[in-house]
Design a protein around this motif. Structure first.
Motif, PDB file in Angstrom:
ATOM      1  N   ASN A 232      64.712  21.409  27.753  1.00  0.00           N
ATOM      2  CA  ASN A 232      65.980  21.636  27.836  1.00  0.00           C
ATOM      3  C   ASN A 232      66.257  22.750  26.717  1.00  0.00           C
ATOM      4  N   GLY A 233      65.426  23.536  26.377  1.00  0.00           N
ATOM      5  CA  GLY A 233      65.550  24.679  25.366  1.00  0.00           C
ATOM      6  C   GLY A 233      64.675  24.751  24.173  1.00  0.00           C
ATOM      7  N   LYS A 234      63.954  23.631  24.333  1.00  0.00           N
ATOM      8  CA  LYS A 234      62.758  23.854  23.078  1.00  0.00           C
ATOM      9  C   LYS A 234      61.934  22.760  23.436  1.00  0.00           C
ATOM     10  N   LYS A 254      61.074  27.696  20.848  1.00  0.00           N
ATOM     11  CA  LYS A 254      62.383  28.092  21.883  1.00  0.00           C
ATOM     12  C   LYS A 254      61.887  28.304  23.081  1.00  0.00           C
ATOM     13  N   VAL A 256      63.737  29.841  25.639  1.00  0.00           N
ATOM     14  CA  VAL A 256      65.029  30.440  25.801  1.00  0.00           C
ATOM     15  C   VAL A 256      65.547  30.430  27.264  1.00  0.00           C
ATOM     16  N   ASP A 258      64.708  28.513  29.678  1.00  0.00           N
ATOM     17  CA  ASP A 258      65.080  26.934  30.224  1.00  0.00           C
ATOM     18  C   ASP A 258      66.593  26.486  29.636  1.00  0.00           C
ATOM     19  N   ALA A 259      66.982  26.836  28.245  1.00  0.00           N
ATOM     20  CA  ALA A 259      68.230  26.802  27.736  1.00  0.00           C
ATOM     21  C   ALA A 259      69.261  27.570  28.573  1.00  0.00           C
ATOM     22  N   GLN A 260      69.069  28.879  29.088  1.00  0.00           N
ATOM     23  CA  GLN A 260      69.754  29.832  29.482  1.00  0.00           C
ATOM     24  C   GLN A 260      70.326  29.158  30.965  1.00  0.00           C
ATOM     25  N   ASP A 276      59.749  28.464  31.932  1.00  0.00           N
ATOM     26  CA  ASP A 276      60.411  29.271  30.892  1.00  0.00           C
ATOM     27  C   ASP A 276      59.195  30.468  30.645  1.00  0.00           C
TER      28      ASP A 276
END
Length: 306
Positions: A232-234, A254, A256, A258-260, A276
């Protein structure tokens, strides 16, 4: 000397591919004759295209093939006469994935009782590179550098479990063929994932190492390299998920992309996020060594055999 590989030759892997839910296995020699053994005693040879039947009989194994009828308390082993790239097929084995039955493998077939006689397994023994090539956890259309990174992570993970864990100590094999270790599907997977096979060939012999390895059971500094679908971003640290000591190459970084894309965690979260990493390869143009160094911090890659 870092230019001299550590191993004299490529290791073999022993993979538990089928915990037998049938009372017999029907094994066909696909592209090579196979010598048949009771333990280490040769019984005869199975010609190309011919089938041998190995039946489970309450702790015993009975082998039937043309001209051979034999019962043993040991194990039955089929070894190709033309080298370990040769193939056998387990005709009555059902191993369905993505609409196909993956029942064909390179190398040696062995059937034996494990865990003190409880379960019987079909074990596939083959060179480590053929094991990696038969991995099913890769998309053939993914960026080439990402696929190279995956092949190194999968090679390292499999070898680490074989050499530095006692996970399958009583079972006479190194890893299972399902995601309890890694999803190994064998020869048919190679045909479906030719780009991944080429990526694996390009990284032949390379594994991930760290001078900060704090695992006293590891005689070398080869480290374990888990991976998973996306986070989920990390990513997560080893200790956070599985406890024990901190493993300094498995700490949060991070993710990145995945978060985006608003991804949620899918998998344990430790090590390399496959989605990612594929995006980093595509958009940041990172090569396989950079990808591995990012998700497995404080590591490098070394060629262990030619």
């Amino acid at each position: 000397d870092a230019s001299v590989p550590r191993f004299e030759k490529e290791p073999n892997m022993r993979v538990g591919v089928w915990k037998m839910d049938e009372t017999r296995a029907l094994l066909t020699a696909v592209d090579s004759a196979y010598d048949i053994y009771d333990g280490t005693k040769k019984l005869g040879t199975l010609p190309i295209g011919q089938q041998a039947t190995v039946s489970l009989q309450g702790g015993k194994l009975r082998l039937m093939s043309d001209g051979i009828s034999h019962t043993t308390f040991e194990y039955i082993r089929l070894v190709p006469t033309e080298g370990l790239s040769s193939r056998f097929r387990a005709e009555n084995m059902t191993r369905e994935y993505q609409g196909m039955n993956f029942n064909e493998y390179r190398g040696i077939a062995e059937i034996r009782y494990v865990d003190g006689g409880g379960d019987a397994y079909l074990i596939n023994e083959l060179p480590l590179e053929h094991y990696v090539a038969g991995m099913g956890e890769n998309s053939n259309g993914a960026p080439a550098e990402y696929l190279k990174a995956q092949s190194v992570a999968q090679r390292t993970y499999g070898f680490y479990i074989k050499e530095y864990s006692n996970k399958h100590e009583s079972r006479n094999f190194d890893v299972v063929g399902h995601t309890g270790d890694q999803l190994y599907l064998g020869y048919k997977s190679e045909a479906l994932r030719s780009n991944f096979v080429r990526a694996a060939q390009a990284t032949r012999g390379f594994m991930v190492t760290s001078d900060l390895d704090n695992d006293a059971s590891t005689l070398s500094n080869i480290v374990i390299t888990p991976y998973f679908a996306h986070t989920n971003g990390k990513t997560k640290g080893w200790k956070e998920v599985w406890g024990g000591e901190v493993r300094p190459w498995l700490v949060p970084v991070k993710a990145v992309y995945d978060a985006q894309y608003g991804r949620r965690l899918f998998g344990h979260g430790v090590g390399m996020s496959q989605l990612d990493a594929a995006n980093r390869a595509e958009f940041l143009k990172e090569d396989w060594k950079a990808l591995l160094a990012y998700y497995y911090t404080n590591t490098t890659v070394e060629k262990m055999y030619r």
